[in-house]
Design a protein around this motif. Structure first.
Motif, PDB file in Angstrom:
ATOM      1  N   GLY A   1       0.826  -1.200   0.000  1.00 38.25           N
ATOM      2  CA  GLY A   1       0.000   0.000   0.000  1.00 38.25           C
ATOM      3  C   GLY A   1       0.856   1.245   0.000  1.00 38.25           C
ATOM      4  O   GLY A   1       2.072   1.188  -0.167  1.00 38.25           O
TER       5      GLY A   1
ATOM      6  N   ASP B   1       0.395   5.404   1.940  1.00 34.65           N
ATOM      7  CA  ASP B   1      -0.497   6.226   2.757  1.00 34.65           C
ATOM      8  C   ASP B   1      -0.209   7.710   2.532  1.00 34.65           C
ATOM      9  O   ASP B   1       0.805   8.234   2.984  1.00 34.65           O
TER      10      ASP B   1
ATOM     11  N   ASN C   1      -9.165   3.600   5.799  1.00 32.36           N
ATOM     12  CA  ASN C   1      -8.222   3.284   4.725  1.00 32.36           C
ATOM     13  C   ASN C   1      -8.191   1.793   4.420  1.00 32.36           C
ATOM     14  O   ASN C   1      -8.233   1.375   3.256  1.00 32.36           O
ATOM     15  N   SER C   2      -8.109   0.977   5.467  1.00 29.82           N
ATOM     16  CA  SER C   2      -8.037  -0.473   5.251  1.00 29.82           C
ATOM     17  C   SER C   2      -9.342  -1.015   4.675  1.00 29.82           C
ATOM     18  O   SER C   2      -9.336  -1.926   3.831  1.00 29.82           O
TER      19      SER C   2
ATOM     20  N   VAL D   1      -9.413  -0.213   0.979  1.00 34.81           N
ATOM     21  CA  VAL D   1      -8.434  -0.989   0.215  1.00 34.81           C
ATOM     22  C   VAL D   1      -8.811  -2.464   0.150  1.00 34.81           C
ATOM     23  O   VAL D   1      -8.753  -3.092  -0.917  1.00 34.81           O
TER      24      VAL D   1
ATOM     25  N   ALA E   1      -4.793   1.939  -2.922  1.00 39.98           N
ATOM     26  CA  ALA E   1      -4.391   2.647  -1.698  1.00 39.98           C
ATOM     27  C   ALA E   1      -4.091   4.117  -1.977  1.00 39.98           C
ATOM     28  O   ALA E   1      -4.384   4.983  -1.140  1.00 39.98           O
TER      29      ALA E   1
ATOM     30  N   THR F   1      -6.294   6.690   0.320  1.00 42.52           N
ATOM     31  CA  THR F   1      -5.642   7.548   1.307  1.00 42.52           C
ATOM     32  C   THR F   1      -5.630   9.005   0.880  1.00 42.52           C
ATOM     33  O   THR F   1      -5.609   9.904   1.726  1.00 42.52           O
TER      34      THR F   1
END
Length: 317
Positions: A74, A76, A114-115, A118, A125, A129
């Motif tokens: 990923g 961020d 976020n998770s 995704v 990602a 993000t």
């Protein structure tokens, strides 16, 4: 060139590349330090060294979180916004502890969002993000009405500028966090599974190990480390405005990539990432000491990153 000679040359080249793997960033750091000694002896003034290490430790904590996210394939882009939100929460809540609790609560929500985007919604990602970063920035502007301007709380200033002997306290926190990350990923079963989930997600799933939980953990830890980084940045700067934390997401990605991390996951090392952070910090201080415009820093960072990736790519290919 005969086949035997070619094979021998390839083995020698592979041996040299293996020996330099993970060490090239420290060679680059050594070169910068030598150049500084020749061109700008003031670089080694105690105040410059201390401030460089403090700034590096703040970015270093952020880079550990970014490295964890890169490990699970990923990236961020919301960490800098999380740093800014932390600064707002601390300086406007009237109490440092309450401000930190608010920031940590938001960090937990950001990591979960976020998770979820995704893993559950298969959103890249980068896009997920970026979206949460926009939400955080918008919320910060609404809360402060676009006019954040405040002195940093004295206890945080004392903490960020404190030292244990000759070593700044933030540097100690950075080292402890790095050692903990290395020990977890290399010495524990859960840590090895975390790395495996980035190295080979399909095999991880076939082994009965959930990948989604690892992605959630990476994004959540990245957000929490952004809170810690933001708190130290508030104390170190002594003053907070609307631009606090701006650009730190790109710096953390750059430092992690310099440390060998890759977007395909499970590469590089936390120690090499420390080297990447120190290269960026030393380079920025050298540019200032030499009297160059601050904008040159972005050019220098880009050149260093391109060179590092270019040198690394043939070996990986």
């Amino acid at each position: 060139m005969t086949m035997t000679t070619r094979r021998t040359t390839d083995r020698v080249r592979s041996g040299v590349e293996a020996a330099l793997a993970g060490k090239g960033i420290f060679i680059a750091l050594a070169v910068i330090l030598v150049v500084a000694a020749v061109l700008a002896p003031n670089f080694y003034a105690q105040v410059n060294i201390a401030n460089t290490l403090r700034r590096a430790s703040i970015l270093g904590l952020l880079t550990i979180g970014q490295f964890l996210v890169l490990t699970v394939r990923g990236v961020d882009l919301s960490v800098a916004a999380m740093v800014g939100v932390t600064a707002v929460a601390i300086t406007t809540s009237g109490n440092i502890a309450i401000g930190l609790l608010i920031a940590l609560g938001i960090a937990g929500a950001v990591g979960a969002a976020n998770s979820w985007l995704v893993v559950r919604r298969s959103v890249p990602a980068f896009v997920a993000t970026f979206g949460t970063a926009l939400v955080l920035e918008g919320g910060k502007l609404l809360w402060t009405r676009g006019a954040l301007s405040a002195e940093s709380p004295a206890p945080l200033v004392d903490l960020a500028r404190a030292s244990l002997g000759p070593v700044p306290l933030p540097v100690i926190l950075w080292i402890v966090a790095t050692v903990a990350a290395v020990a977890w990923t290399q010495r524990t079963v859960s840590g090895r599974r975390f790395v495996l989930s980035g190295a080979n997600p399909r095999m991880t799933r076939l082994s009965g190990i959930g990948v989604g939980g690892k992605v959630w953990l990476a994004f959540t830890l990245a957000a929490v480390l952004a809170v810690l980084s933001g708190a130290l940045l508030v104390g170190f700067s002594g003053y907070v405005d609307q631009n606090v934390g701006a650009g730190m997401e790109l710096d953390s990605i750059t430092a992690a990539l310099l440390g060998g991390a890759r977007f395909k996951g499970a590469e590089g090392s936390f120690v090499a990432a420390m080297g990447g952070v120190l290269v960026l910090g030393a380079m920025s201080t050298l540019i200032v000491v030499l009297g160059f415009p601050p904008q040159i820093q972005d050019v220098a960072k880009g050149v260093v990153l391109i060179l590092a990736l270019t040198l690394h790519w043939p070996r990986r290919r």
